[in-house]
Design a protein around this motif. Sequence first.
Motif, PDB file in Angstrom:
ATOM      1  N   TYR B 108      20.128  40.137  37.354  1.00 32.09           N
ATOM      2  CA  TYR B 108      21.085  39.260  36.664  1.00 32.09           C
ATOM      3  C   TYR B 108      22.486  39.789  36.851  1.00 32.09           C
ATOM      4  CZ  TYR B 108      16.737  38.443  34.122  1.00 32.09           C
ATOM      5  OH  TYR B 108      15.440  38.204  33.783  1.00 32.09           O
ATOM      6  N   GLN B 109      23.353  38.944  37.341  1.00 30.66           N
ATOM      7  CA  GLN B 109      24.704  39.433  37.524  1.00 30.66           C
ATOM      8  C   GLN B 109      25.737  38.394  37.185  1.00 30.66           C
ATOM      9  OE1 GLN B 109      26.012  42.459  39.362  1.00 30.66           O
ATOM     10  NE2 GLN B 109      26.749  41.464  41.184  1.00 30.66           N
ATOM     11  N   GLU B 110      26.702  38.798  36.401  1.00 30.50           N
ATOM     12  CA  GLU B 110      27.799  37.880  36.120  1.00 30.50           C
ATOM     13  C   GLU B 110      29.104  38.520  36.548  1.00 30.50           C
ATOM     14  OE1 GLU B 110      27.352  37.081  32.006  1.00 30.50           O
ATOM     15  OE2 GLU B 110      25.362  36.224  32.371  1.00 30.50           O
ATOM     16  N   SER B 112      33.153  38.628  36.565  1.00 29.52           N
ATOM     17  CA  SER B 112      34.163  38.232  35.568  1.00 29.52           C
ATOM     18  C   SER B 112      35.157  37.267  36.201  1.00 29.52           C
ATOM     19  CB  SER B 112      34.879  39.473  35.038  1.00 29.52           C
ATOM     20  OG  SER B 112      33.949  40.492  34.814  1.00 29.52           O
ATOM     21  N   ARG B 131      33.723  29.958  42.612  1.00 34.00           N
ATOM     22  CA  ARG B 131      32.465  29.896  41.853  1.00 34.00           C
ATOM     23  C   ARG B 131      31.323  29.518  42.781  1.00 34.00           C
ATOM     24  NH1 ARG B 131      35.695  26.778  38.220  1.00 34.00           N
ATOM     25  NH2 ARG B 131      36.537  28.095  36.571  1.00 34.00           N
ATOM     26  N   GLN B 135      28.012  31.694  43.622  1.00 38.64           N
ATOM     27  CA  GLN B 135      26.697  31.142  43.311  1.00 38.64           C
ATOM     28  C   GLN B 135      25.768  31.181  44.513  1.00 38.64           C
ATOM     29  OE1 GLN B 135      27.548  27.344  41.666  1.00 38.64           O
ATOM     30  NE2 GLN B 135      27.672  28.162  39.590  1.00 38.64           N
TER      31      GLN B 135
END
Lengths: 369, 191
Positions: B108-110, B112, B131, B135
């Motif tokens: 899981y990676q988000e 910033s 984005r 993705q």
Amino acid sequence: MKDYRLFDITDFVMDEDFIRWVYERRPEDEAAWHAWLTRNPDKHLLVAEARSILESVYIAPPVLTEPEIEQETARLLQTIRQQPAEAPVRTVNRVKWRTWYTVAAAVLVACVTGGLYFFSGRGTAAASFTWEKMTASRQLIENVNTSDKPITIALPDGSAISLAPGSRVGYANHFDSSATRDVYLSGEAFFEVTKNPDRPFRVFANEIVTKVLGTSFTVRSFEKDTTIQVIVRTGKVTVYSQAVTNTRRSATDHKPGEVILTPNQQLVYEKTAQKFQKVLLDDPLLIIPRVKEQKMEYEEAGLIGVFNELSKAYGISIVYDSELFEKCTVTADLRNETFYHKLDLICSAIGASYEVIDGQVVIQSNGCQ
Amino acid sequence: MSENDAQADQDWLQRLQCSDEQALAALMKKYYTDLYSYASRFTKDEGLIKDCIQEVFISLWQRRDTAAPILSLRYYLLRAAKNKVLKSLHRKVYKTDTLDGQESYDFYQEFSVERFIIEKQVSEEKAAALRNILQQLSKRQHEVIYLKFYQRLDHGQIADLMNISRQSVYNLLHEALQKLHGLWHAEYLTK
């Protein structure tokens, strides 16, 4: 200090120090990079792009409070104090651990031997082009500059060498009768070469050879330096690596791996990577008379024409999309400005930007409104 | 990883060898956030993450007398954390312990991104493109980017940690960077 002038965008993005600067903003890094950019103004764009790439993949650290970490640390200390010294805590898969040390050990060995290989390898590569090796079998007239000022040496063909302190040159005593005019250099010298298309003039400096027909240029090649530099002021020179010349071709052949240098361009050869890179001088000089520069005041002038004149004045090629600029005009006073400032003025007038790639100026723009 | 930092780690490890508890505590404080960050890529279970980190440091304490040197403590700890977390997850999910090193796991990676978009005043169109690029990155690319830019491991360490070749590390990174480079190139206008 790494020679960041040789870095392309990927090199910057992958560079540990660069990453630290972008993400951590330590004052000492800020200062160092700022100074470097001041010295290398043509790298602003490259650095800005590399920064954007890094910033757009920024990952924020998790939110953990100080007390949380303290609490976990206390829990850890409590656990290890309760352990009798010899009792294993939980069952750790021993096999796994062992393979892991092997990996660690293998990595260590690889690093060490890699290091040795690298040094010995580099040693031999460099050693084959030392002053002694280059000149041993030749009968040369040698000049060494032990003073603290440049000295001028006149060659039999009318060419002149300005030899920097701590440098030495040598040339054959039958210099006037051989097919090529060969000079061997250790250190730094500025050459002014008389034209003679039938007898190329060649400067051998450690690993690289600079070949000219008639021009003026500087070669800097001290054995302690990690780079060799060639700077051209007038005319044109070709530079190639000695490794290529040793294949015994004739001196007038055009070889693969040759780099052609024109005025205001500087070539940096990195010894370890064995690669060439063209950079523009920090402050390119006009190659046209000053009088002509006084005409560089433009009012609603066609942009393409302005770029062409600028390109001619400094002998630096400017690359742009001519279709995009066909109808653009520019009003600017470019007299008595440095080359880069002239570019800045034009670019801010038309809302464009530029970057220097491989010794050429590349204009980036979406056209003019 | 600066020279000084590496040297500091070696000094702590030296003290650890002499059974100095304070050295263990210091190392835990130093690396806690980064280990927590990495472990939370594989699971959202905070309790499990904390227990795993405890175990990593207990193991470190227990091996203090062994002669095998730890070259890079950061790499060692990250690797230990990953192994512990994946093991516990598998135990939880399958109630068995069939690990052959080729396990697949979620990452899981988000990024910033929003912060960046606001700070840089990126146009709506560019923001959407960014984005979109992020993705499209594969899980492996996410992991490579994370280990390279957040944990600052070198390519060899990343390759070992992910069980892939150095070349793959390079390719994964390069492909991701090319896409981003394409996005920013020509975006730059002198301000």
